[in-house]
Design a protein around this motif. Structure first.
Motif, PDB file in Angstrom:
ATOM      1  N   GLN A 239       0.824  -1.218   0.000  1.00 40.35           N
ATOM      2  CA  GLN A 239       0.000   0.000   0.000  1.00 40.35           C
ATOM      3  C   GLN A 239       0.856   1.265   0.000  1.00 40.35           C
ATOM      4  O   GLN A 239       0.474   2.278  -0.592  1.00 40.35           O
ATOM      5  CB  GLN A 239      -0.932   0.003   1.212  1.00 40.35           C
ATOM      6  N   PHE A 240       2.005   1.219   0.646  1.00 43.20           N
ATOM      7  CA  PHE A 240       2.871   2.398   0.708  1.00 43.20           C
ATOM      8  C   PHE A 240       3.406   2.775  -0.666  1.00 43.20           C
ATOM      9  O   PHE A 240       3.428   3.949  -1.048  1.00 43.20           O
ATOM     10  CB  PHE A 240       4.038   2.153   1.672  1.00 43.20           C
ATOM     11  N   TYR A 241       3.843   1.774  -1.424  1.00 39.42           N
ATOM     12  CA  TYR A 241       4.441   2.046  -2.722  1.00 39.42           C
ATOM     13  C   TYR A 241       3.428   2.027  -3.863  1.00 39.42           C
ATOM     14  O   TYR A 241       3.687   2.596  -4.935  1.00 39.42           O
ATOM     15  CB  TYR A 241       5.554   1.034  -3.025  1.00 39.42           C
ATOM     16  N   ILE A 242       2.296   1.362  -3.646  1.00 38.62           N
ATOM     17  CA  ILE A 242       1.304   1.228  -4.714  1.00 38.62           C
ATOM     18  C   ILE A 242      -0.065   1.615  -4.160  1.00 38.62           C
ATOM     19  O   ILE A 242      -0.772   0.772  -3.585  1.00 38.62           O
ATOM     20  CB  ILE A 242       1.280  -0.221  -5.270  1.00 38.62           C
ATOM     21  N   PRO A 243      -0.476   2.858  -4.305  1.00 36.25           N
ATOM     22  CA  PRO A 243      -1.741   3.339  -3.741  1.00 36.25           C
ATOM     23  C   PRO A 243      -2.971   2.579  -4.253  1.00 36.25           C
ATOM     24  O   PRO A 243      -4.012   2.576  -3.605  1.00 36.25           O
ATOM     25  CB  PRO A 243      -1.786   4.813  -4.174  1.00 36.25           C
ATOM     26  N   GLU A 244      -2.837   1.945  -5.423  1.00 34.54           N
ATOM     27  CA  GLU A 244      -3.980   1.212  -5.988  1.00 34.54           C
ATOM     28  C   GLU A 244      -4.329  -0.041  -5.193  1.00 34.54           C
ATOM     29  O   GLU A 244      -5.404  -0.618  -5.359  1.00 34.54           O
ATOM     30  CB  GLU A 244      -3.683   0.814  -7.443  1.00 34.54           C
ATOM     31  N   VAL A 245      -3.430  -0.488  -4.310  1.00 40.91           N
ATOM     32  CA  VAL A 245      -3.675  -1.685  -3.501  1.00 40.91           C
ATOM     33  C   VAL A 245      -4.521  -1.319  -2.281  1.00 40.91           C
ATOM     34  O   VAL A 245      -4.119  -0.484  -1.468  1.00 40.91           O
ATOM     35  CB  VAL A 245      -2.347  -2.333  -3.043  1.00 40.91           C
ATOM     36  N   ASP A 246      -5.690  -1.947  -2.155  1.00 43.87           N
ATOM     37  CA  ASP A 246      -6.580  -1.705  -1.014  1.00 43.87           C
ATOM     38  C   ASP A 246      -6.349  -2.708   0.109  1.00 43.87           C
ATOM     39  O   ASP A 246      -6.367  -2.364   1.284  1.00 43.87           O
ATOM     40  CB  ASP A 246      -8.045  -1.774  -1.458  1.00 43.87           C
ATOM     41  N   GLU A 247      -6.138  -3.968  -0.250  1.00 44.75           N
ATOM     42  CA  GLU A 247      -5.919  -5.001   0.760  1.00 44.75           C
ATOM     43  C   GLU A 247      -5.209  -6.199   0.154  1.00 44.75           C
ATOM     44  O   GLU A 247      -5.104  -6.329  -1.065  1.00 44.75           O
ATOM     45  CB  GLU A 247      -7.247  -5.443   1.386  1.00 44.75           C
ATOM     46  N   VAL A 248      -4.728  -7.080   1.047  1.00 48.39           N
ATOM     47  CA  VAL A 248      -4.082  -8.319   0.630  1.00 48.39           C
ATOM     48  C   VAL A 248      -4.887  -9.477   1.203  1.00 48.39           C
ATOM     49  O   VAL A 248      -5.268  -9.465   2.369  1.00 48.39           O
ATOM     50  CB  VAL A 248      -2.623  -8.388   1.127  1.00 48.39           C
ATOM     51  N   GLU A 249      -5.140 -10.467   0.380  1.00 51.23           N
ATOM     52  CA  GLU A 249      -5.981 -11.595   0.787  1.00 51.23           C
ATOM     53  C   GLU A 249      -5.252 -12.912   0.567  1.00 51.23           C
ATOM     54  O   GLU A 249      -4.613 -13.119  -0.466  1.00 51.23           O
ATOM     55  CB  GLU A 249      -7.277 -11.570  -0.034  1.00 51.23           C
ATOM     56  N   GLN A 250      -5.325 -13.805   1.546  1.00 54.37           N
ATOM     57  CA  GLN A 250      -4.705 -15.117   1.415  1.00 54.37           C
ATOM     58  C   GLN A 250      -5.665 -16.072   0.719  1.00 54.37           C
ATOM     59  O   GLN A 250      -6.840 -16.146   1.060  1.00 54.37           O
ATOM     60  CB  GLN A 250      -4.335 -15.682   2.794  1.00 54.37           C
ATOM     61  N   VAL A 251      -5.161 -16.795  -0.268  1.00 53.52           N
ATOM     62  CA  VAL A 251      -5.989 -17.744  -1.019  1.00 53.52           C
ATOM     63  C   VAL A 251      -5.285 -19.092  -1.064  1.00 53.52           C
ATOM     64  O   VAL A 251      -4.086 -19.202  -0.806  1.00 53.52           O
ATOM     65  CB  VAL A 251      -6.267 -17.245  -2.459  1.00 53.52           C
ATOM     66  N   GLU A 252      -6.042 -20.123  -1.405  1.00 47.86           N
ATOM     67  CA  GLU A 252      -5.500 -21.472  -1.560  1.00 47.86           C
ATOM     68  C   GLU A 252      -5.946 -22.031  -2.901  1.00 47.86           C
ATOM     69  O   GLU A 252      -7.022 -21.674  -3.407  1.00 47.86           O
ATOM     70  CB  GLU A 252      -5.975 -22.392  -0.434  1.00 47.86           C
ATOM     71  N   ASP A 253      -5.137 -22.917  -3.470  1.00 49.05           N
ATOM     72  CA  ASP A 253      -5.529 -23.602  -4.687  1.00 49.05           C
ATOM     73  C   ASP A 253      -6.642 -24.589  -4.372  1.00 49.05           C
ATOM     74  O   ASP A 253      -6.778 -25.056  -3.243  1.00 49.05           O
ATOM     75  CB  ASP A 253      -4.344 -24.354  -5.298  1.00 49.05           C
ATOM     76  N   GLU A 254      -7.419 -24.931  -5.376  1.00 48.52           N
ATOM     77  CA  GLU A 254      -8.511 -25.897  -5.179  1.00 48.52           C
ATOM     78  C   GLU A 254      -7.977 -27.233  -4.693  1.00 48.52           C
ATOM     79  O   GLU A 254      -8.562 -27.877  -3.827  1.00 48.52           O
ATOM     80  CB  GLU A 254      -9.282 -26.076  -6.493  1.00 48.52           C
ATOM     81  N   VAL A 255      -6.833 -27.643  -5.224  1.00 52.21           N
ATOM     82  CA  VAL A 255      -6.228 -28.920  -4.811  1.00 52.21           C
ATOM     83  C   VAL A 255      -5.837 -28.868  -3.337  1.00 52.21           C
ATOM     84  O   VAL A 255      -6.018 -29.825  -2.592  1.00 52.21           O
ATOM     85  CB  VAL A 255      -4.989 -29.240  -5.677  1.00 52.21           C
ATOM     86  N   ASP A 256      -5.296 -27.724  -2.896  1.00 53.98           N
ATOM     87  CA  ASP A 256      -4.897 -27.571  -1.496  1.00 53.98           C
ATOM     88  C   ASP A 256      -6.096 -27.642  -0.571  1.00 53.98           C
ATOM     89  O   ASP A 256      -6.033 -28.238   0.507  1.00 53.98           O
ATOM     90  CB  ASP A 256      -4.181 -26.230  -1.295  1.00 53.98           C
ATOM     91  N   GLU A 257      -7.212 -27.048  -0.978  1.00 50.09           N
ATOM     92  CA  GLU A 257      -8.412 -27.059  -0.152  1.00 50.09           C
ATOM     93  C   GLU A 257      -8.947 -28.476   0.006  1.00 50.09           C
ATOM     94  O   GLU A 257      -9.380 -28.875   1.087  1.00 50.09           O
ATOM     95  CB  GLU A 257      -9.478 -26.146  -0.781  1.00 50.09           C
ATOM     96  N   VAL A 258      -8.918 -29.245  -1.087  1.00 47.42           N
ATOM     97  CA  VAL A 258      -9.376 -30.638  -1.019  1.00 47.42           C
ATOM     98  C   VAL A 258      -8.463 -31.458  -0.114  1.00 47.42           C
ATOM     99  O   VAL A 258      -8.928 -32.230   0.731  1.00 47.42           O
ATOM    100  CB  VAL A 258      -9.431 -31.271  -2.434  1.00 47.42           C
ATOM    101  N   SER A 259      -7.147 -31.288  -0.273  1.00 46.64           N
ATOM    102  CA  SER A 259      -6.184 -32.034   0.547  1.00 46.64           C
ATOM    103  C   SER A 259      -6.344 -31.685   2.026  1.00 46.64           C
ATOM    104  O   SER A 259      -6.263 -32.555   2.888  1.00 46.64           O
ATOM    105  CB  SER A 259      -4.755 -31.706   0.085  1.00 46.64           C
ATOM    106  N   LYS A 260      -6.563 -30.401   2.303  1.00 46.24           N
ATOM    107  CA  LYS A 260      -6.737 -29.952   3.681  1.00 46.24           C
ATOM    108  C   LYS A 260      -7.978 -30.571   4.293  1.00 46.24           C
ATOM    109  O   LYS A 260      -7.983 -30.994   5.461  1.00 46.24           O
ATOM    110  CB  LYS A 260      -6.835 -28.424   3.710  1.00 46.24           C
ATOM    111  N   LYS A 261      -9.050 -30.663   3.512  1.00 45.37           N
ATOM    112  CA  LYS A 261     -10.294 -31.253   3.994  1.00 45.37           C
ATOM    113  C   LYS A 261     -10.118 -32.743   4.279  1.00 45.37           C
ATOM    114  O   LYS A 261     -10.565 -33.259   5.302  1.00 45.37           O
ATOM    115  CB  LYS A 261     -11.402 -31.050   2.959  1.00 45.37           C
TER     116      LYS A 261
END
Length: 273
Positions: A239-261
């Motif tokens: 956000q400091f260097y790039i004003p266009e960034v509002d937030e950062v979100e953590q995501v997982e791949d579909e394969v990772d979500e299935v494995s985690k489940k």
């Protein structure tokens, strides 16, 4: 309103020039402070063989074909993850994540590490290997010897570390606009090297409507401080260097979500039995 718009434009331009300064600083490569490495080190014997296998260190007999390897360990912010430093290149460049044993087909070393009781996931870095244990109650002393023996014998074998493709620096695309290009550059030059020092990595997954989507791997997975790192560290810098960034979100791949489940269901069945 025109004055406010002009002020925001000047601020954005100023931060872009700051980013250019960062690029120049990165080119010169500032001298980093040494990592805090644990003094708990292992000198493990590894007998030469054509096929890697887990060694029983207590029954290993000395011979002319035995090599000694000095492996250091380093704590990470995640109490369930430990960083192993073999003192030689692992991948050389890039990273490779093995969240479970079924994902380790491309690496004989990763398969051997999953044979060590208590190992949940394995992560390869340029010059380190991060091992995450399945249960916080399992003492590291019960895992270190097996992991160190597997690493030592593997390097003695001379086999390739993997047949898979490591996660290299974030590749730029001709379709990337200026904002996405700057996000990727900041990740590769400032954020990923720091996260890798802690035994993990951050993978860029996209930028949409002001939200940067990132995947955390290695020691970052399941780390109690990962949310703090994501919001207070990565998000604030972007956000400091790039004003266009509002937030950062953590995501997982579909394969990772299935494995985690699947893993969660298995863990629950074991607890109920």
């Amino acid at each position: 309103q025109l004055w406010v718009l002009g002020f925001k434009t000047v601020m954005a331009a100023s931060r872009r020039w700051s980013l250019i300064g960062l690029r120049l600083g990165t080119a010169l490569r500032d001298i980093r402070s040494p990592s805090k490495v644990s003094h708990q080190c292992f000198s493990v014997c590894a007998k030469q063989s054509s096929k890697p296998r887990i060694l029983n260190v207590s029954t290993l007999k000395p011979s002319s074909s035995v090599r000694f390897m000095f492996i250091q360990t380093q704590d990470t912010p995640n109490p369930r993850s430990l960083k192993f430093l073999p003192g030689k290149p692992v991948l050389g460049t890039g990273t490779l994540d093995f969240p479970n044993s079924s994902s380790a087909e491309s690496s004989s070393l990763a398969r051997d590490l999953f044979l060590v009781e208590g190992v949940k996931s394995v992560f390869f870095g340029p010059d380190f290997i991060t091992v995450t244990k399945a249960d916080a109650e399992i003492p590291w002393t019960d895992i270190k010897a097996g992991v160190s023996a597997a690493i030592s014998e593997f390097f003695a074998s001379g086999n390739p570390i993997t047949t898979g493709e490591p996660q290299a620096e974030t590749s730029n695309s001709e379709e990337d606009d200026e904002v996405v290009a700057m996000i990727k550059e900041l990740l590769d030059t400032r954020i990923r090297p720091t996260v890798q020092e802690d035994g993990g990595d951050v993978i860029f997954k996209g930028f949409e409507d002001g939200t940067v989507k990132l995947k955390l791997v290695g020691s970052c997975t399941g780390c109690p401080s990962s949310t703090v790192t994501l919001k207070n560290g990565i998000q604030n810098m972007l956000q400091f260097y790039i004003p266009e960034v509002d937030e950062v979100e953590q995501v997982e791949d579909e394969v990772d979500e299935v494995s985690k489940k699947v893993f969660s269901e298995l863990e629950k069945r074991l607890q109920d039995s």
